[in-house]
Design a protein around this motif. Structure first.
Motif, PDB file in Angstrom:
ATOM      1  N   ASN A 172       0.792  -1.229   0.000  1.00 42.49           N
ATOM      2  CA  ASN A 172       0.000   0.000   0.000  1.00 42.49           C
ATOM      3  C   ASN A 172       0.826   1.283   0.000  1.00 42.49           C
ATOM      4  OD1 ASN A 172       0.637   0.331   2.799  1.00 42.49           O
ATOM      5  ND2 ASN A 172      -1.141  -0.913   3.366  1.00 42.49           N
ATOM      6  N   GLY A 187     -11.073  -1.243  -2.041  1.00 43.09           N
ATOM      7  CA  GLY A 187     -11.108  -0.445  -0.821  1.00 43.09           C
ATOM      8  C   GLY A 187     -12.175  -0.872   0.161  1.00 43.09           C
ATOM      9  N   ILE A 191      -6.698  -1.740   2.332  1.00 38.36           N
ATOM     10  CA  ILE A 191      -6.201  -0.378   2.150  1.00 38.36           C
ATOM     11  C   ILE A 191      -5.356  -0.355   0.872  1.00 38.36           C
ATOM     12  CG2 ILE A 191      -4.732   1.436   3.079  1.00 38.36           C
ATOM     13  CD1 ILE A 191      -7.318   1.174   4.596  1.00 38.36           C
ATOM     14  N   HIS A 196      -4.027   4.806   1.174  1.00 38.80           N
ATOM     15  CA  HIS A 196      -2.934   5.035   2.123  1.00 38.80           C
ATOM     16  C   HIS A 196      -2.236   6.364   1.861  1.00 38.80           C
ATOM     17  CE1 HIS A 196      -0.500   3.644   5.424  1.00 38.80           C
ATOM     18  NE2 HIS A 196       0.578   4.059   4.771  1.00 38.80           N
ATOM     19  N   ASN A 210      -7.545   6.239   7.809  1.00 39.62           N
ATOM     20  CA  ASN A 210      -6.980   5.092   7.087  1.00 39.62           C
ATOM     21  C   ASN A 210      -5.726   4.538   7.766  1.00 39.62           C
ATOM     22  OD1 ASN A 210      -9.049   5.763   5.378  1.00 39.62           O
ATOM     23  ND2 ASN A 210      -7.754   6.455   3.696  1.00 39.62           N
ATOM     24  N   SER A 216      -9.428  -2.764   5.463  1.00 35.98           N
ATOM     25  CA  SER A 216     -10.040  -1.465   5.746  1.00 35.98           C
ATOM     26  C   SER A 216     -11.170  -1.575   6.772  1.00 35.98           C
ATOM     27  CB  SER A 216     -10.591  -0.853   4.448  1.00 35.98           C
ATOM     28  OG  SER A 216     -11.554  -1.702   3.843  1.00 35.98           O
ATOM     29  N   ASP A 219     -10.823   0.546  10.114  1.00 38.19           N
ATOM     30  CA  ASP A 219     -11.088   1.973   9.925  1.00 38.19           C
ATOM     31  C   ASP A 219     -12.580   2.242   9.773  1.00 38.19           C
ATOM     32  OD1 ASP A 219      -8.489   3.526   9.737  1.00 38.19           O
ATOM     33  OD2 ASP A 219      -8.071   1.915   8.325  1.00 38.19           O
ATOM     34  N   PHE A 225     -12.190   5.839   8.566  1.00 40.04           N
ATOM     35  CA  PHE A 225     -12.021   5.590   7.134  1.00 40.04           C
ATOM     36  C   PHE A 225     -12.356   6.838   6.334  1.00 40.04           C
ATOM     37  CE2 PHE A 225     -13.543   4.150   2.957  1.00 40.04           C
ATOM     38  CZ  PHE A 225     -12.446   3.406   2.549  1.00 40.04           C
TER      39      PHE A 225
END
Length: 281
Positions: A172, A187, A191, A196, A210, A216, A219, A225
């Motif tokens: 990432n 996503g 991530i 990122h 993030n 993800s 988050d 997120f």
């Protein structure tokens, strides 16, 4: 070197080579500095981090897991669950631990001083995923050891997690850009590079999002997120304004002493360029 160490090293080299090749042939963004000026100190941080880990924990995290297993430490030694379930839960547990560790490195001032060396990189590429201060490596090692002891994580789960953590960190940070529709789908689960890069924004409202290195989900679950930055990915300002892209700011000595700097002030949000706020004093 034991089999697990060889496996981790082989996986690291393979993923690094693939990601480095991708960003050389299909770069998303142009670096303000030459690859030589950035890669040399970033890669030297890997060596210093490995030496720090070896001195601090000679037995390695795998040794911690084997010790916990031998002495019956950890929650999984009090239940009779299938090994595959313990492995899955252990990997998720360790990943959650790292998520919160990352958030605390942004939240607690003295931890941010150490972690900001990672964020001071003026360009994000595969070597940024290796650019961590030896002090951060030491703290992270102790945190992961604690998580292993609490759970009684099986040794195989620790090996899987370590390989995955290193691999995702390289992935990432890689300087590539996926087609937007593919990025949005991925996503939902992991991530991506673009997500990122939002975390590496110069603005607090974006850099404090993030935090996940892999999935993800954390988050999204813990409300950190962010799917879009205020700026497009092509124009997103990354790094730290206090550390412009110069040869001096990318020397090994400068990176090691960066935590000694006073806290920096940054713009709290990208749409308010004239307003500054004290950042993690």
């Amino acid at each position: 070197m034991d089999d697990a160490s060889w496996l981790r090293l082989t996986g690291f080299i393979a993923i690094f080579a693939i990601m480095a090749a991708l960003e050389i042939f299909w770069p998303a963004r142009k670096s303000p500095l030459s690859r030589w000026l950035r890669w040399r100190p970033n890669l030297l941080m890997v060596v210093l981090g490995a030496l720090t880990a070896r001195v601090l924990l000679p037995a390695t995290l795998l040794g911690v897991a084997l010790m916990a297993e031998e002495r019956g430490w950890g929650l999984f030694h009090y239940v009779s669950w299938p090994l595959w379930l313990e492995i899955v839960l252990s990997v998720l547990w360790l990943d959650l631990f790292i998520y919160w560790q990352h958030r605390l490195f942004h939240r607690i001032p003295w931890l941010w001083r150490i972690h900001k060396m990672h964020h001071a990189d003026s360009h994000i590429d595969v070597t940024t995923g290796l650019r961590f201060h030896p002090a951060e490596i030491a703290i992270s090692l102790l945190v992961k050891a604690l998580a292993i002891f609490i759970a009684g994580a099986p040794a195989v789960a620790v090996v899987i997690f370590e390989i995955a953590l290193n691999g995702f960190s390289l992935f990432n940070h890689t300087n590539i850009r996926l087609p937007q529709h593919i990025d949005d789908v991925l996503g939902c689960f992991i991530i991506t590079q673009r997500l990122h890069r939002i975390h590496h924004s110069q603005y607090k409202s974006e850099t404090d999002t993030n935090f996940g290195f892999s999935v993800s989900w954390w988050d999204r679950l813990f409300k950190s997120f962010k799917s879009r930055a205020a700026q497009s990915d092509e124009k997103l300002e990354v790094g730290q304004k206090a550390y412009p892209p110069t040869k001096k700011n990318n020397s090994v000595l400068r990176l090691l002493t960066l935590p000694l700097d006073s806290p920096t002030a940054v713009n709290p949000k990208p749409e308010d360029d004239n307003a500054t706020g004290d950042f993690r004093k």
